[in-house]
Scaffold this active site. Structure first.
Site, mmCIF file in Angstrom:
data_model
loop_
_atom_site.group_PDB
_atom_site.id
_atom_site.type_symbol
_atom_site.label_atom_id
_atom_site.label_comp_id
_atom_site.label_asym_id
_atom_site.label_seq_id
_atom_site.Cartn_x
_atom_site.Cartn_y
_atom_site.Cartn_z
ATOM 1 N N LYS A 89 24.336 -42.532 -19.484
ATOM 2 C CA LYS A 89 23.583 -42.314 -18.253
ATOM 3 C C LYS A 89 24.439 -41.502 -17.316
ATOM 4 O O LYS A 89 25.613 -41.798 -17.100
ATOM 5 C CB LYS A 89 23.250 -43.685 -17.612
ATOM 6 C CG LYS A 89 22.462 -43.593 -16.334
ATOM 7 C CD LYS A 89 20.976 -43.662 -16.598
ATOM 8 C CE LYS A 89 20.136 -43.171 -15.440
ATOM 9 N NZ LYS A 89 19.924 -41.717 -15.395
ATOM 10 N N GLN A 110 31.885 -41.368 -14.632
ATOM 11 C CA GLN A 110 30.589 -42.047 -14.689
ATOM 12 C C GLN A 110 30.666 -43.361 -15.474
ATOM 13 O O GLN A 110 29.984 -44.325 -15.152
ATOM 14 C CB GLN A 110 29.571 -41.099 -15.342
ATOM 15 C CG GLN A 110 28.125 -41.505 -15.168
ATOM 16 C CD GLN A 110 27.540 -41.056 -13.848
ATOM 17 O OE1 GLN A 110 27.754 -39.918 -13.431
ATOM 18 N NE2 GLN A 110 26.818 -41.921 -13.179
ATOM 19 N N LYS A 113 32.041 -45.985 -13.094
ATOM 20 C CA LYS A 113 31.077 -46.176 -12.013
ATOM 21 C C LYS A 113 29.895 -47.016 -12.495
ATOM 22 O O LYS A 113 29.492 -47.980 -11.865
ATOM 23 C CB LYS A 113 30.579 -44.796 -11.555
ATOM 24 C CG LYS A 113 29.555 -44.847 -10.449
ATOM 25 C CD LYS A 113 28.890 -43.502 -10.208
ATOM 26 C CE LYS A 113 29.907 -42.392 -10.032
ATOM 27 N NZ LYS A 113 29.268 -41.145 -9.564
ATOM 28 N N LYS A 125 27.349 -36.994 -18.834
ATOM 29 C CA LYS A 125 27.049 -35.991 -17.802
ATOM 30 C C LYS A 125 26.666 -34.706 -18.519
ATOM 31 O O LYS A 125 27.068 -34.477 -19.659
ATOM 32 C CB LYS A 125 28.288 -35.756 -16.934
ATOM 33 C CG LYS A 125 28.011 -35.091 -15.604
ATOM 34 C CD LYS A 125 27.543 -36.073 -14.554
ATOM 35 C CE LYS A 125 27.106 -35.381 -13.282
ATOM 36 N NZ LYS A 125 26.863 -36.327 -12.191
ATOM 37 N N GLY A 164 19.447 -36.216 -11.870
ATOM 38 C CA GLY A 164 19.835 -35.021 -11.108
ATOM 39 C C GLY A 164 21.300 -35.056 -10.696
ATOM 40 O O GLY A 164 21.994 -36.053 -10.863
ATOM 41 N N ASP A 165 21.777 -33.949 -10.186
ATOM 42 C CA ASP A 165 23.103 -33.830 -9.566
ATOM 43 C C ASP A 165 23.024 -32.525 -8.766
ATOM 44 O O ASP A 165 21.908 -32.077 -8.431
ATOM 45 C CB ASP A 165 24.225 -33.799 -10.627
ATOM 46 C CG ASP A 165 25.627 -33.908 -10.013
ATOM 47 O OD1 ASP A 165 25.980 -34.983 -9.533
ATOM 48 O OD2 ASP A 165 26.363 -32.895 -9.989
ATOM 49 N N THR A 208 21.951 -42.509 -3.095
ATOM 50 C CA THR A 208 23.390 -42.210 -3.093
ATOM 51 C C THR A 208 23.927 -42.188 -1.661
ATOM 52 O O THR A 208 24.960 -42.803 -1.355
ATOM 53 C CB THR A 208 23.676 -40.880 -3.805
ATOM 54 O OG1 THR A 208 23.060 -40.917 -5.090
ATOM 55 C CG2 THR A 208 25.153 -40.643 -3.978
ATOM 56 N N ASN A 239 21.085 -33.396 -1.163
ATOM 57 C CA ASN A 239 20.513 -34.740 -1.270
ATOM 58 C C ASN A 239 21.417 -35.818 -0.667
ATOM 59 O O ASN A 239 20.979 -36.602 0.180
ATOM 60 C CB ASN A 239 20.233 -35.023 -2.760
ATOM 61 C CG ASN A 239 19.837 -36.453 -2.997
ATOM 62 O OD1 ASN A 239 20.679 -37.317 -3.217
ATOM 63 N ND2 ASN A 239 18.552 -36.736 -2.910
ATOM 64 N N SER A 377 18.955 -45.422 -10.213
ATOM 65 C CA SER A 377 18.421 -44.869 -11.466
ATOM 66 C C SER A 377 18.229 -45.989 -12.478
ATOM 67 O O SER A 377 17.238 -46.024 -13.204
ATOM 68 C CB SER A 377 19.389 -43.830 -12.053
ATOM 69 O OG SER A 377 19.186 -42.575 -11.457
#
Ligand code: NDP
Length: 445
Positions: A89, A110, A113, A125, A164-165, A208, A239, A377
């Site tokens: 993820k 990630q 996290k 990622k 997204g990023d 976020t 964002n 998410s």
């Protein structure tokens, strides 16, 4: 040389020309000394050597046609780092700077996290060196369709769930999802950050930014302080930055800056709801530059600059990696900044991190402070599996609870390992132990 330094030397030999990945690996591994010393099994099972090697790395060609009929070729990536505690993820980034090093660093971060969120998510990622800036909606759609025409065979709701990023917002997720659905002939929660009418979750766009502010609030509580009245600098205007400002305003703080790759806007009077709504329209609809803010609302525009020279009590880096240098950190501390909550991933250089940690200010590293996005998410995946939607208040309450818990586990772990208040150490060790124990239990995979 210590065991960890040996591992790092090997990472360096094996991954030449990947400075961001090496930076992230060093930052995490060097804080793991105390945990490795206590648990010999981790070294015996070569957990570190396994974690620095992604389970799978995909690189592929993305050909597409621009509006002039010319053929363009970009490079696509998906780095699947760890599936120890759940499906891979992590987001997709579309930006001209994207390369293997940047995506490996983001995928590595990630993993820890996602472990901190307590939800069952592995780490990965992906992205492309495609630049959505200045492209028409049709060009973006054709690119996304081509990108997904390769990616679809590697992902799935139980395998790998991108989001997204930078450069990948609601528009891009829509085009990617549409192509996945068409190729697979199935409607599943294979991407998060979807639109509300087709499987998305309330609060995902906000998560976020809101989460980074909730984390900041928790850090302040340890010193009997609150966000109310605090002068805050925020970088970026996408964002994460937008919803950081929204939450800061709701809590009575005073955000005074925003930025983009062109420079920084400084509004000494502070942003308010009306100015923020205007920025959201500028960035999300008109897709303009932050410089335009000054003509509409006043204040100063500092061309080519980041916001860190502006005096503040709290800083919320929300743009990109390595945006706070050692010199910036010194300036922030000199001006009395007492809190840094990282909405962006690895926005502080190692020199900056060292200064924040030794000054003992409240420093929330990205893998803890910005985990609210991926946590929500995870909540979107959960709602998709159950085929129902929770209310805004329900999702926000869960997000807040998750951020409170992440803060608590980082704080507690730092104290347990003899460095109270060191959130870098706390986040790295707490995330690592969860993943390492799952790897031990699953054998040599
Ligand atoms: P967006 O694309 O929405 O916004 C990115 C913002 O940062 C833009 O204002 C952009 O300016 C600026 N920016 C990007 N690259 C640079 C650069 N090299 N130099 C200066 N400014 C730059 O992205 P997000 O808000 O989603 O992401 C921001 C950060 O937060 C990233 O580090 C991301 O990894 C991290 N993050 C995002 C999450 C999410 O849920 N979206 C979750 C967790 C972390 P310009 O438009 O001029 O390029």
């Amino acid at each position: 040389m210590s065991y960890i330094q040996d591992v790092l030397a090997q990472v360096e030999r094996r991954n030449p020309g990947e400075p961001e990945f090496l930076q992230a690996a060093r930052e995490v591994l060097e804080t793991l000394e105390p945990v490795m010393a206590r648990h010999a099994t981790y070294q015996k099972a070569r957990i570190l050597e396994r974690l620095v090697e992604p389970e799978r790395q995909l690189m592929f060609r993305v050909p597409w046609q621009d509006d002039a009929g010319e053929v363009q070729v970009n490079r696509g990536f998906r780095i699947e780092v760890s599936s120890a505690i759940g499906p891979y993820k992590g987001g997709l980034r579309f930006h001209p700077s994207v390369n293997l090093s940047i995506l490996k660093f983001l995928g590595f971060e990630q993993v820890f996290k996602n472990a901190l969120t307590t939800l069952p998510m592995g780490g990965g990622k992906g992205g492309s060196d495609f630049d959505p800036k200045g492209k028409s909606d049709n060009e973006v759609m054709r690119f996304c369709q081509s990108f997904m025409s390769e990616l679809f065979r590697h992902i799935g709701e139980n395998t790998d769930v991108p989001a997204g990023d930078i450069g990948v917002g609601g528009r891009e997720v829509g085009f990617l999802f549409g192509q996945y659905k068409r190729l697979r002939n199935e409607f599943t929660g294979v991407l998060t950050g979807k639109g509300l009418g087709w499987g998305g979750s309330l609060i995902r766009p906000e998560a976020t930014g809101y989460g980074a502010v909730y984390f900041a609030e928790e850090m302040l509580k340890t010193r009997n302080e609150s966000m109310a009245g605090k002068v805050c600098t925020v970088s970026g205007s996408g964002n994460v930055a937008q919803y950081t400002v929204e939450k800061l305003l709701q809590l009575g703080a005073k955000p005074v800056s925003l930025s983009d790759s062109g420079g920084t806007v400084y509004d000494p009077k502070g942003l308010n709801e009306e100015k923020l709504a205007w920025v959201m329209d500028l960035k999300n609809v008109r897709r303009g530059r932050i410089q335009e803010y000054v003509a509409r609302w006043g204040g100063e525009f500092h061309s080519g600059a980041t916001p860190w020279a502006i005096p503040c009590e709290c800083a919320f880096p929300s743009a990109t990696q390595n945006e706070i240098t050692g010199t910036d950190a010194r300036t922030l501390l000199k001006h009395g900044c007492k809190l840094i909550s990282e909405g962006a991933n690895m926005p502080s250089t190692p020199a900056a991190v060292d200064q924040f940690v030794s000054a003992k200010v409240l420093y929330g590293p990205g893998k803890a402070a910005n985990a609210g996005g991926v946590a929500t998410s995870g909540l979107e995946m959960c709602q998709n599996s159950m085929r129902l939607s929770w209310t805004r208040d329900e999702v926000d309450a869960r997000l807040r609870e998750i951020m409170v818990n992440i803060h608590a586990v980082c704080h507690r772990t730092a104290a347990t390992y003899g460095q109270p208040g060191n959130y870098v150490l706390g986040a790295n060790i707490a995330g690592f132990v969860k993943v390492a124990d799952a790897m031990l239990a699953q054998g040599l995979v």
